[in-house]
Scaffold this motif. Structure first.
Motif, PDB file in Angstrom:
ATOM      1  N   GLN A 251       0.936  -1.193  -0.030  1.00  0.00           N
ATOM      2  CA  GLN A 251      -0.058  -0.162  -0.177  1.00  0.00           C
ATOM      3  C   GLN A 251       0.942   1.149   0.163  1.00  0.00           C
ATOM      4  N   LYS A 252       1.961   1.216   0.736  1.00  0.00           N
ATOM      5  CA  LYS A 252       2.872   2.302   1.082  1.00  0.00           C
ATOM      6  C   LYS A 252       3.910   2.333  -0.033  1.00  0.00           C
ATOM      7  N   LYS A 253       3.945   1.299  -0.571  1.00  0.00           N
ATOM      8  CA  LYS A 253       5.176   1.071  -1.376  1.00  0.00           C
ATOM      9  C   LYS A 253       6.485   1.320  -0.867  1.00  0.00           C
ATOM     10  N   GLN A 254       6.770   0.622   0.317  1.00  0.00           N
ATOM     11  CA  GLN A 254       8.098   0.882   1.096  1.00  0.00           C
ATOM     12  C   GLN A 254       8.257  -0.318   1.861  1.00  0.00           C
ATOM     13  N   CYS A 255       9.359  -0.209   2.550  1.00  0.00           N
ATOM     14  CA  CYS A 255       9.845  -1.473   3.361  1.00  0.00           C
ATOM     15  C   CYS A 255       9.107  -1.366   4.910  1.00  0.00           C
ATOM     16  N   GLY A 256       8.460  -2.534   5.300  1.00  0.00           N
ATOM     17  CA  GLY A 256       8.011  -2.265   6.666  1.00  0.00           C
ATOM     18  C   GLY A 256       8.925  -2.428   7.579  1.00  0.00           C
ATOM     19  N   ILE A 257      10.169  -2.886   7.280  1.00  0.00           N
ATOM     20  CA  ILE A 257      11.075  -3.305   8.592  1.00  0.00           C
ATOM     21  C   ILE A 257      12.163  -2.470   8.237  1.00  0.00           C
ATOM     22  N   TYR A 258      12.236  -1.226   7.433  1.00  0.00           N
ATOM     23  CA  TYR A 258      13.260  -0.450   7.102  1.00  0.00           C
ATOM     24  C   TYR A 258      14.413  -0.230   8.388  1.00  0.00           C
ATOM     25  N   GLU A 259      14.020   0.175   9.369  1.00  0.00           N
ATOM     26  CA  GLU A 259      14.853   0.444  10.491  1.00  0.00           C
ATOM     27  C   GLU A 259      15.898  -0.920  10.922  1.00  0.00           C
ATOM     28  N   THR A 260      15.223  -2.076  10.560  1.00  0.00           N
ATOM     29  CA  THR A 260      16.027  -3.243  10.936  1.00  0.00           C
ATOM     30  C   THR A 260      16.289  -4.249   9.636  1.00  0.00           C
ATOM     31  N   ARG A 261      16.226  -3.685   8.538  1.00  0.00           N
ATOM     32  CA  ARG A 261      16.436  -4.248   7.340  1.00  0.00           C
ATOM     33  C   ARG A 261      17.918  -5.056   7.080  1.00  0.00           C
ATOM     34  N   PRO A 262      17.659  -6.243   6.598  1.00  0.00           N
ATOM     35  CA  PRO A 262      19.215  -7.089   6.365  1.00  0.00           C
ATOM     36  C   PRO A 262      20.083  -6.180   5.779  1.00  0.00           C
ATOM     37  N   ALA A 263      21.488  -6.728   5.836  1.00  0.00           N
ATOM     38  CA  ALA A 263      22.582  -5.957   5.286  1.00  0.00           C
ATOM     39  C   ALA A 263      22.500  -5.781   3.724  1.00  0.00           C
ATOM     40  N   GLN A 264      21.945  -6.925   3.202  1.00  0.00           N
ATOM     41  CA  GLN A 264      21.641  -7.228   1.810  1.00  0.00           C
ATOM     42  C   GLN A 264      21.059  -5.713   1.233  1.00  0.00           C
ATOM     43  N   CYS A 265      19.802  -5.600   1.905  1.00  0.00           N
ATOM     44  CA  CYS A 265      18.994  -4.185   1.615  1.00  0.00           C
ATOM     45  C   CYS A 265      19.825  -3.075   1.919  1.00  0.00           C
ATOM     46  N   ARG A 266      20.428  -3.202   2.874  1.00  0.00           N
ATOM     47  CA  ARG A 266      21.308  -1.786   3.407  1.00  0.00           C
ATOM     48  C   ARG A 266      22.240  -1.264   2.607  1.00  0.00           C
ATOM     49  N   THR A 267      22.901  -2.357   1.796  1.00  0.00           N
ATOM     50  CA  THR A 267      24.015  -2.207   0.944  1.00  0.00           C
ATOM     51  C   THR A 267      23.671  -1.885  -0.473  1.00  0.00           C
ATOM     52  N   PHE A 268      22.376  -2.180  -0.958  1.00  0.00           N
ATOM     53  CA  PHE A 268      21.814  -1.893  -2.203  1.00  0.00           C
ATOM     54  C   PHE A 268      22.248  -0.422  -2.524  1.00  0.00           C
TER      55      PHE A 268
END
Length: 128
Positions: free
Chosen positions: A83-100
């Protein structure tokens, strides 16, 4: 603008606000995470570790990956808020996501055009 040695592009994170989460959706793939990341995400969500693993994680060889869900003509991370078109766990997203997008596979010049089409935050560096 974020840059990283060995990459022919920079990344403007402000583009994420209007992107719609294109890095979280598309073809099926793996969203690898460590045991510590599993624990952090479970705690962030207020879910018991065992329950979290049973509902959101799959084993891939000796590694762990978040599961995906069907989305449009492909797949999305299970924590992508459609619905929001965004990550629902952004604050704790995995390193794979943080390093993109600074992934080893994107160091190749042949992959840069595809990356630029996917991510509006990727800005080609001018050679000076």
């Amino acid at each position: 603008m974020t840059t990283k040695a060995g990459f022919d592009f920079g990344f403007d994170g402000s583009a994420c606000k209007s992107c719609g989460g294109r890095c979280c959706v598309g073809e099926s793939g793996y969203i690898f995470l460590t045991l510590k990341e599993v624990e952090s995400i479970a705690a962030f969500l207020g879910v018991e570790f065992e329950k979290f693993v049973l509902h959101y994680v799959k084993k891939v060889g000796y590694r762990f990956s978040l599961i995906e869900k069907s989305y449009e003509d492909g797949f999305a991370c299970v924590f992508f808020d459609t619905q929001k078109k965004q990550c629902g766990i952004y604050e704790t997203r995995p390193a794979q996501c943080r390093t993109f997008p600074f992934w080893e596979g994107f160091q190749s010049k042949s992959e840069l055009t595809e990356l630029c089409a996917l991510c509006p935050g990727v800005v080609k560096q001018t050679q000076g």
